[in-house]
Write a protein that holds these residues in place. Structure first.
Motif, PDB file in Angstrom:
ATOM      1  N   PHE A 289     -26.438  28.252  12.090  1.00  0.00           N
ATOM      2  CA  PHE A 289     -26.716  27.806  13.464  1.00  0.00           C
ATOM      3  C   PHE A 289     -25.557  28.197  14.369  1.00  0.00           C
ATOM      4  CE2 PHE A 289     -29.293  25.333  10.653  1.00  0.00           C
ATOM      5  CZ  PHE A 289     -30.525  25.317  11.288  1.00  0.00           C
ATOM      6  N   TYR A 290     -25.508  29.468  14.651  1.00  0.00           N
ATOM      7  CA  TYR A 290     -24.434  29.992  15.496  1.00  0.00           C
ATOM      8  C   TYR A 290     -24.918  30.206  16.920  1.00  0.00           C
ATOM      9  CZ  TYR A 290     -21.792  30.858  11.192  1.00  0.00           C
ATOM     10  OH  TYR A 290     -21.108  30.718  10.003  1.00  0.00           O
ATOM     11  N   GLY A 291     -25.947  29.503  17.290  1.00  0.00           N
ATOM     12  CA  GLY A 291     -26.465  29.653  18.637  1.00  0.00           C
ATOM     13  C   GLY A 291     -27.399  30.837  18.754  1.00  0.00           C
ATOM     14  N   LEU A 292     -27.597  31.241  19.974  1.00  0.00           N
ATOM     15  CA  LEU A 292     -28.580  32.281  20.245  1.00  0.00           C
ATOM     16  C   LEU A 292     -27.933  33.447  20.966  1.00  0.00           C
ATOM     17  CD1 LEU A 292     -31.433  30.040  21.672  1.00  0.00           C
ATOM     18  CD2 LEU A 292     -31.213  30.878  19.335  1.00  0.00           C
ATOM     19  N   ARG A 293     -28.544  34.581  20.799  1.00  0.00           N
ATOM     20  CA  ARG A 293     -28.209  35.697  21.675  1.00  0.00           C
ATOM     21  C   ARG A 293     -29.517  36.139  22.317  1.00  0.00           C
ATOM     22  NH1 ARG A 293     -29.940  40.239  19.271  1.00  0.00           N
ATOM     23  NH2 ARG A 293     -30.088  40.252  17.005  1.00  0.00           N
ATOM     24  N   PRO A 294     -29.446  36.654  23.534  1.00  0.00           N
ATOM     25  CA  PRO A 294     -30.698  37.037  24.195  1.00  0.00           C
ATOM     26  C   PRO A 294     -31.432  38.107  23.394  1.00  0.00           C
ATOM     27  CG  PRO A 294     -28.795  37.899  25.373  1.00  0.00           C
ATOM     28  CD  PRO A 294     -28.269  36.974  24.332  1.00  0.00           C
TER      29      PRO A 294
ATOM     30  N   GLU B  47     -13.996  27.643  14.066  1.00  0.00           N
ATOM     31  CA  GLU B  47     -13.869  28.083  15.478  1.00  0.00           C
ATOM     32  C   GLU B  47     -15.188  28.586  16.052  1.00  0.00           C
ATOM     33  OE1 GLU B  47     -11.730  30.587  13.165  1.00  0.00           O
ATOM     34  OE2 GLU B  47     -11.375  28.478  12.734  1.00  0.00           O
ATOM     35  N   GLU B  48     -16.061  29.049  15.165  1.00  0.00           N
ATOM     36  CA  GLU B  48     -17.317  29.599  15.667  1.00  0.00           C
ATOM     37  C   GLU B  48     -18.409  28.536  15.814  1.00  0.00           C
ATOM     38  OE1 GLU B  48     -17.124  34.120  13.905  1.00  0.00           O
ATOM     39  OE2 GLU B  48     -17.664  32.482  12.576  1.00  0.00           O
ATOM     40  N   SER B  49     -18.079  27.299  15.444  1.00  0.00           N
ATOM     41  CA  SER B  49     -19.098  26.249  15.473  1.00  0.00           C
ATOM     42  C   SER B  49     -19.353  25.757  16.889  1.00  0.00           C
ATOM     43  CB  SER B  49     -18.644  25.073  14.619  1.00  0.00           C
ATOM     44  OG  SER B  49     -18.399  25.492  13.318  1.00  0.00           O
ATOM     45  N   LEU B  50     -20.414  25.026  17.016  1.00  0.00           N
ATOM     46  CA  LEU B  50     -20.784  24.332  18.253  1.00  0.00           C
ATOM     47  C   LEU B  50     -20.972  25.292  19.421  1.00  0.00           C
ATOM     48  CD1 LEU B  50     -18.353  21.321  17.887  1.00  0.00           C
ATOM     49  CD2 LEU B  50     -20.670  21.546  17.036  1.00  0.00           C
ATOM     50  N   TRP B  51     -21.510  26.462  19.105  1.00  0.00           N
ATOM     51  CA  TRP B  51     -21.781  27.442  20.141  1.00  0.00           C
ATOM     52  C   TRP B  51     -22.524  26.795  21.292  1.00  0.00           C
ATOM     53  CZ3 TRP B  51     -26.339  28.828  22.433  1.00  0.00           C
ATOM     54  CH2 TRP B  51     -26.325  29.976  23.210  1.00  0.00           C
ATOM     55  N   PRO B  52     -22.256  27.122  22.503  1.00  0.00           N
ATOM     56  CA  PRO B  52     -21.252  28.083  22.951  1.00  0.00           C
ATOM     57  C   PRO B  52     -19.935  27.428  23.348  1.00  0.00           C
ATOM     58  CG  PRO B  52     -22.774  27.647  24.707  1.00  0.00           C
ATOM     59  CD  PRO B  52     -23.134  26.713  23.594  1.00  0.00           C
ATOM     60  N   VAL B  53     -19.650  26.276  22.770  1.00  0.00           N
ATOM     61  CA  VAL B  53     -18.414  25.582  23.088  1.00  0.00           C
ATOM     62  C   VAL B  53     -17.348  25.978  22.069  1.00  0.00           C
ATOM     63  CG1 VAL B  53     -17.361  23.305  23.300  1.00  0.00           C
ATOM     64  CG2 VAL B  53     -19.721  23.661  24.014  1.00  0.00           C
TER      65      VAL B  53
ATOM     66  N   LEU C  67     -26.417  23.083   3.223  1.00  0.00           N
ATOM     67  CA  LEU C  67     -25.161  23.281   3.953  1.00  0.00           C
ATOM     68  C   LEU C  67     -25.516  23.856   5.316  1.00  0.00           C
ATOM     69  CD1 LEU C  67     -22.009  23.533   4.087  1.00  0.00           C
ATOM     70  CD2 LEU C  67     -22.303  25.876   3.268  1.00  0.00           C
ATOM     71  N   ILE C  68     -25.023  23.200   6.356  1.00  0.00           N
ATOM     72  CA  ILE C  68     -25.255  23.694   7.717  1.00  0.00           C
ATOM     73  C   ILE C  68     -23.963  24.345   8.189  1.00  0.00           C
ATOM     74  CG2 ILE C  68     -25.874  23.055  10.086  1.00  0.00           C
ATOM     75  CD1 ILE C  68     -28.118  22.532   8.083  1.00  0.00           C
ATOM     76  N   VAL C  69     -24.056  25.591   8.624  1.00  0.00           N
ATOM     77  CA  VAL C  69     -22.856  26.264   9.144  1.00  0.00           C
ATOM     78  C   VAL C  69     -23.084  26.618  10.607  1.00  0.00           C
ATOM     79  CG1 VAL C  69     -22.171  27.170   6.902  1.00  0.00           C
ATOM     80  CG2 VAL C  69     -23.615  28.545   8.377  1.00  0.00           C
ATOM     81  N   GLY C  70     -21.989  26.752  11.301  1.00  0.00           N
ATOM     82  CA  GLY C  70     -22.099  27.008  12.740  1.00  0.00           C
ATOM     83  C   GLY C  70     -22.260  25.675  13.428  1.00  0.00           C
ATOM     84  N   GLY C  71     -23.416  25.440  13.961  1.00  0.00           N
ATOM     85  CA  GLY C  71     -23.663  24.144  14.593  1.00  0.00           C
ATOM     86  C   GLY C  71     -24.011  24.308  16.041  1.00  0.00           C
ATOM     87  N   ASP C  72     -25.257  24.074  16.367  1.00  0.00           N
ATOM     88  CA  ASP C  72     -25.685  24.069  17.766  1.00  0.00           C
ATOM     89  C   ASP C  72     -26.674  22.926  17.937  1.00  0.00           C
ATOM     90  OD1 ASP C  72     -27.970  24.989  16.558  1.00  0.00           O
ATOM     91  OD2 ASP C  72     -27.815  27.026  17.329  1.00  0.00           O
TER      92      ASP C  72
END
Lengths: 597, 337
Positions: free
Chosen positions: B236-241, B176-182, B148-153
């Motif tokens: 896969f909620y994207g990255l943070r620095p 709503e949190e998917s496809l970060w940062p869109v 299962l893939i959650v988030g999505g980047d």
């Protein structure tokens, strides 16, 4: 001045034994030592003896741990939940190569949670003085002053404008952060000292200052800060725009304000976060906190930020509100982007708006939580431009009117609970001095010879224990009075207490016995043991610096730099000639029999 | 050799290009690259193929050690910076060494972002940012048949392709949190869903409530009120620095280290490049972040050139740039799935 208070050793025939080697000092050099070497206690406005209460909790003496807190900060159960934790910012465990600070605040709460049911408050009471003090405002500052003045022997009468005591603790902090039974129990622990409390009595409206000044030996104004500072932008009077403090007073009084689907909170302090989290519980689907600066500059704790985000609140940075727009109701806020500029004298960066970068954030509710100030009332004496009595003197409690004193947020502007408590206690001290001609409590440095603790080096690597919270989120947000933080289990509190470096332990090398083997230097976890050519002292005689050397010919001493020492005890363990001694050094408050009538 | 010491924190594409550029422009200076990972620079976008066994570990690496040795670029791998003192121009390492520098380039990239809401079960989710992560995926995938893939980047879509190629059953959870940062609104969700289902992926919409580990190869996932089993959950909620070590250092950090159009931070001899930089754009009058391998390489070169005294601005973002939550990004990868 050093005073010996130990039981003298006898020649073996006497029944008296040496129990403790304890001495007390009021030497400025010793006070200086405490400020540098016990940074957590030094950072606490109320000077809570943090290493001692953490150590007693480690020993599972929860009631004693609670008492050690209460002696200094009066409200351990409350502060264990809502303190701004200046101590943790200074904790040695948070220094660059040492990890994360000890969760000092949550250990305090554990002491309150696990103290014996019906434990007896260890309070030293002076005989009644036959003098009375009126305190206006039953917030943290007024209550702290009431506590101290009562124990000293004054008759204390409090006048509170709201229906119930607690001030900002009750009306500014939501129940999901501070359960009211915890608050009430600690207020009751003060009122039980014989304090008379009149609620629903507002100064200026129900009580007149001239009457109080006539009827009481002293009057202390601790009315807090209850006037919201507006943003000062067009549209602030539109329906759907709330002042943060009024919003919170409504929430905590059970008068739920109407909140729409999308709320914007403008502000960066605890009130802003409380408003945002309350708005979510009142039904808002989307809540954002809008900052001029960045998350890094927020004045709230990291835990507060984390919990707000967990609840789904977004934090938006680098934006400055320009106007609130809407037809008949707030429909959006226009912001401009900001950028950091040069560093100010206070260490913060200037933030400048970027001209031409306007953008709109749609919303239906705006909560302005950008600060508040004191509310003026009729009183004689010197005042500032807002009509607030001007505090005088180094301790800031006296006013230009004899017998009239100020404390807490009223005197200082908005501060934290722990600062307000410290202020209240300081005002009580000043009042007592003025009315009795002497001091009743005196700060001193207590020194006790001790052996090395059982603290293990491996404890340095224990991870910070996080505070458990209510899950799932639907349950948490389903009611406004469910406390979010559920408190440490005993095991977690015990584990966290192991992390404290016990900075109140003073390590010293006896140079007469040192054989310069340097084993201690080899095992030192950081540069805390120094080969010293000479030391630098200040006027008080306190050591403020070392001239180190790498040349053996110049070494005059091997010294432990207690400001760098993390009290891991490794040096003492490896010393082949046992020349490293350990002394427990604590900043304490002693009862003083000086002065008074 | 001069007494100047240029230090680069980070050994990704931005850090590597910064080091090479510094060596070219300052042949007499010391150049050091510090990296938390104990491997030399690799191509993270190839990690999904590495997991599938289509690319060997050696093929991931961009340059041999000899390349750095020949250019006298010192690689300090597997070492971690824990503090930077900008007044003294020195960094403190986790092993307590203090390293002074003349100029500093921060190119630490990002670290997988797990929303605070999911922290409770984060240890039951896998991320994919480093070679170590990829090895973990490869090992786990040998034992399970579904994911299962959650988030999505960007990475999640590439990995999904890989998983399908490996014959795994893949579900993709969007919210709503998917496809970060869109921001994943209805329209974006529809677009992404069509693309995913065309590729044989089950597209779900909802929010994870809990993940319970049933066995080594089975996780029980509750999405809204529905519970189902899967072998792996990838977050896969994207990255943070990855700039925790800079907290309280004096640099302004929002979604990245704030830099001007020349990649200079608020400190004169300190620059930031790559995913960890949030760049001010005078034309947009706003900040933007640039993500992706090629962009990072470019920013690394620009930061190094400007540290050496040049005045090269970062190029204007492309027209495909999107704005999400105040951050402008130049990607819409789900359309390419």
């Amino acid at each position: 001045m050093r005073e010996q208070s130990d039981y003298p050793a006898q020649d073996g025939k006497s029944e008296l034994k040496v129990v403790k080697q304890v001495s007390y000092s009021t030497d400025p050099a010793d006070f200086h030592y405490m400020t540098v070497n016990v940074p957590c206690q030094n950072a606490c406005p109320a000077a809570t003896n943090i290493p001692a209460y953490i150590r007693t909790l480690f020993e599972e003496r929860y009631s004693r741990s609670y008492e050690l807190n209460r002696i200094a900060n009066i409200f351990p159960g409350v502060l264990g939940r809502v303190c701004s934790r200046p101590c943790e910012d200074q904790c040695r465990h948070g220094e660059p190569e040492l990890g994360r600070p000890v969760n000092i605040c949550h250990i305090k709460r554990a002491a309150a949670d696990y103290r014996r049911e019906g434990h007896i408050y260890m309070e030293r009471l002076f005989a009644p003085l036959g003098k009375s003090v009126a305190i206006i405002g039953a917030g943290p500052s007024g209550l702290a002053a009431a506590h101290d003045l009562s124990t000293i022997g004054f008759k204390v009468v409090m006048f509170e404008a709201f229906d119930q005591p607690g001030g900002m603790l009750r009306y500014g902090i939501p129940e999901f952060r501070l359960p009211r039974d915890v608050l009430q129990a600690e207020i009751d622990s003060i009122l039980r000292l014989g304090v008379t409390l009149h609620t629903g009595r507002r100064i200026g409206a129900d009580v007149r200052m001239e009457d109080l000044l006539r009827d009481y030996d002293a009057v202390l104004a601790a009315t807090g800060c209850y006037t919201s500072i507006p943003l000062g932008v067009p549209g602030e009077d539109l329906p759907g725009v709330y002042a943060g403090l009024e919003f919170m007073i409504d929430v905590t009084s059970g008068k739920a304000p109407r909140v729409g689907e999308k709320a914007l909170v403008v502000g960066a302090g605890f009130t802003a976060f409380d408003c945002a989290r309350s708005a979510l519980r009142l039904g808002a689907r989307e809540v954002s906190i809008c900052l001029r600066r960045t998350e890094e500059d927020l004045r709230v704790t990291r835990d507060e930020i984390l919990e707000a985000k967990r609840e789904g609140i977004s934090i938006k940075s680098l934006m400055l509100s320009q106007r609130i727009v809407g037809q008949g109701r707030a429909q959006g806020v226009e912001f401009v982007r900001t950028r950091p500029e040069s560093v100010r004298a206070d260490g913060k960066r200037e933030i400048a708006p970027i001209q031409g970068s306007e953008f709109m954030e749609p919303c239906d509710t705006v909560i302005v939580a950008t600060g508040q100030r004191s509310t003026p009332f009729d009183a004689p004496g010197e005042k500032d431009r807002h009509g607030i009595l001007t505090p005088l003197g180094a301790r800031g409690a006296r006013t230009s009117v004899p017998g009239l004193y100020v404390a807490g947020d009223y005197a200082t502007g908005p501060s934290t609970v722990i600062q307000a408590v410290a202020q209240g206690r300081r005002a009580a001290e000043v009042i007592a001095e003025d009315l009795t001609g002497g001091t009743r409590r005196q700060k001193a440095v207590r020194m006790e010879d001790t052996t090395i603790t059982d603290r293990s080096r491996s404890w340095d690597y224990i991870q910070r224990q996080e505070m458990p919270t209510v899950a799932p989120m639907a349950k948490r947000l389903g009611s406004a009075d469910i406390e979010v933080e559920t408190g440490y289990e005993r095991d977690a509190a015990h584990e966290e207490s192991k992390r404290c470096y016990l900075c109140y332990l003073h390590y010293e090398i006896d140079m007469d016995r040192c054989i310069y083997c340097r084993y201690c230097i080899d095992v030192a976890p950081r540069d805390c043991i120094k080969l010293v050519e000479s030391v630098e002292t200040n006027e008080a005689g306190a050591i403020v610096g070392y001239k180190e050397t790498t040349s053996w010919r110049r070494v005059n001493a091997v010294m432990i730099d207690n400001a760098r020492c993390i009290r891991c005890g490794e040096c003492a363990r490896v010393c082949p000639v046992d020349c490293i001694s350990v002394t427990k050094v604590e900043l304490v408050e002693r009862l003083s029999m000086e002065g008074g009538q | 050799m001069s007494g100047e010491h240029y230090l680069i924190i980070g050994n990704g594409p931005a850090g590597r290009e910064a080091a090479i550029t510094l060596r070219e422009k300052a042949p007499q200076s010391r150049v050091t690259v510090i990296s938390k990972e104990n491997v030399r620079c690799y191509q993270p976008h190839l990690l999904p193929q590495f997991i599938a066994g289509q690319v060997s570990e050696e093929e991931l690496f961009t340059l041999p050690f000899s390349f750095f040795k020949e250019r006298d670029i010192k690689l300090r791998l597997g070492q971690c910076v824990v503090d930077v003192d900008f007044h003294k121009s020195q960094v403190t390492m986790a092993h307590k060494e203090i390293i002074p520098y003349t100029g500093l380039i921060i190119a630490v990239g990002g670290t997988p972002r797990i929303p605070e809401r999911c922290h409770r079960y984060r240890d039951r989710m896998l991320t994919l940012k480093t070679l170590t992560d990829a090895r973990m995926w490869a090992e786990k995938l040998q034992k399970v048949s579904s994911a299962l893939i959650v988030g999505g980047d960007l990475t999640s879509f590439a990995l999904t392709r890989t998983l399908l190629a490996m014959g795994k059953r893949v579900s993709f959870l969007l919210n709503e949190e998917s496809l970060w940062p869109v921001r994943c609104d209805d329209q974006v969700f529809r677009e992404a869903r069509v693309k995913l289902e065309q590729g044989g992926v089950e597209a779900l919409r909802g929010t994870i409530q809990d993940i319970v580990r049933r066995s080594e190869t089975s996780l029980e996932v509750t999405v809204d009120n529905k519970t189902f089993e899967t072998g792996i959950v990838g977050a896969f909620y994207g990255l943070r620095p990855d700039v925790g070590f800079l907290a309280g250092s004096g640099l302004t950090i929002e979604r990245g280290i704030l830099v001007d159009e020349y990649l200079k931070t608020e400190v004169d001899n300190v620059y930031a490049a790559g995913d960890c930089a949030q760049v001010y754009h005078p034309g947009l009058k706003d900040y933007w972040v640039s993500i992706g391998y090629g962009n990072a390489e470019n920013l690394g070169r620009i930061a190094a050139s400007n540290l050496m005294g040049e005045k090269t601005p970062v190029e204007t973002p492309q027209e495909s740039i999107l704005c999400a939550e105040g951050v402008r990004v130049n990607t819409s990868w789900w359309l390419e799935f």
